[in-house]
Design a protein around this motif. Sequence first.
Motif, PDB file in Angstrom:
ATOM      1  N   UNK A 113      37.315  33.410  54.126  1.00 37.69           N
ATOM      2  CA  UNK A 113      38.653  33.140  54.678  1.00 37.69           C
ATOM      3  C   UNK A 113      39.179  31.878  53.990  1.00 37.69           C
ATOM      4  N   UNK A 114      40.354  31.976  53.405  1.00 37.92           N
ATOM      5  CA  UNK A 114      40.903  30.849  52.637  1.00 37.92           C
ATOM      6  C   UNK A 114      42.417  30.963  52.673  1.00 37.92           C
ATOM      7  N   UNK A 142      35.348  32.435  43.770  1.00 36.02           N
ATOM      8  CA  UNK A 142      35.775  32.571  45.173  1.00 36.02           C
ATOM      9  C   UNK A 142      36.962  33.519  45.272  1.00 36.02           C
ATOM     10  N   UNK A 143      36.903  34.376  46.299  1.00 33.47           N
ATOM     11  CA  UNK A 143      38.048  35.223  46.644  1.00 33.47           C
ATOM     12  C   UNK A 143      38.506  34.826  48.044  1.00 33.47           C
ATOM     13  N   UNK A 201      44.150  27.077  42.905  1.00 34.61           N
ATOM     14  CA  UNK A 201      42.782  26.601  43.162  1.00 34.61           C
ATOM     15  C   UNK A 201      41.742  27.472  42.454  1.00 34.61           C
ATOM     16  N   UNK A 202      42.206  28.353  41.559  1.00 26.39           N
ATOM     17  CA  UNK A 202      41.316  29.310  40.889  1.00 26.39           C
ATOM     18  C   UNK A 202      40.569  30.198  41.878  1.00 26.39           C
ATOM     19  N   UNK A 203      41.230  30.487  42.976  1.00 29.95           N
ATOM     20  CA  UNK A 203      40.692  31.390  44.000  1.00 29.95           C
ATOM     21  C   UNK A 203      41.512  32.683  43.923  1.00 29.95           C
ATOM     22  N   UNK A 204      40.829  33.824  44.028  1.00 34.91           N
ATOM     23  CA  UNK A 204      41.520  35.118  43.910  1.00 34.91           C
ATOM     24  C   UNK A 204      42.069  35.544  45.269  1.00 34.91           C
ATOM     25  N   UNK A 205      43.403  35.544  45.426  1.00 32.00           N
ATOM     26  CA  UNK A 205      43.956  35.970  46.708  1.00 32.00           C
ATOM     27  C   UNK A 205      43.980  37.495  46.847  1.00 32.00           C
TER      28      UNK A 205
END
Length: 286
Positions: free
Chosen positions: A175-176, A196-197, A235-239
Amino acid sequence: MTIKKSLSDTFALRNGYKIPCIGFGTWQASNGEIAQQAVKNALEIGYRHIDTASGYENEESVGLAIRESELRREEVFITTKLWNPDRGYETTLQACKKSLDLLGVEYLDLYLIHWPANEKVYDDPVKVNKDTWRAFEKLHKDGLVRSLGLSNFLEPHIAQILDDAEILPVVDQIEFHPGYPQFNAVECCRRNSIQVEAWSPLGCGRVLSDERLQNLARKYGKTTAQLCVRWALQHDVIPLPKSVHKERIASNAQVFDFEISPEDVKMIDDLPTFGYSTYSPYTLPI
Ligand code: A2P
């Protein structure tokens, strides 16, 4: 931050595979016409990464939409997840085969353990997590799954897997979203080269009515949902935004024509907790 320019831009996973930088989320898209139409729309709009789970009970419709598209199998990155009651060695092997059958595909791009086992449910959750991982490794060796990963694993759970894994996890889906970024888990993943996703990058819709985010989105001439998706990417996080409405599916992906300033990223980072789902890997009762 790595600059991404379109839905088909990718992040490189540590095992050499590439993963499209935004995925289409399907949690709470009901099996049948709703999920099938949503995935069909997403593929038409240009999404090339579809995220489902056995626990969402919609793999059949998701698979149908993918197979009915004009796209070749290798053009779509497909993720599904092992549902909690299927943890353990033999049960995991069987569950993965069932997911492959329901999706109607020969292999998965990514298979995730949906939630770590916890002490509320198991006498020895660490052993359960390790046994499940052994099965994941076997599925990879058998050619049924290209990349292996985790979901909702926080630092102690990740350590259990890294402790004796033969094949390392390459993704953790957590969860992000603004108000609940779990930066400790993100940092732990980064140290271990785990991509991270973000599940519920819009806080399941809960953060969209926040006035601070709405004001900021207005400043950039974007919607609050686009602000949240872009913030994750920066943030280099995959939404993995989910919607069953075509206009929203399209709009949520229009995030490549603006950049949130470092000050505004920090402002979002520092928001106090809100919009949290309340689902915790330490207390989940299944
Ligand atoms: P719907 O599917 O009816 O469009 P998340 O991806 O964080 O889990 O959020 C999904 C929730 O947010 C769903 O309830 C979805 O509703 C809603 N949603 C998705 N995109 C938008 C948008 N652009 N504007 C408003 N609500 C949205």
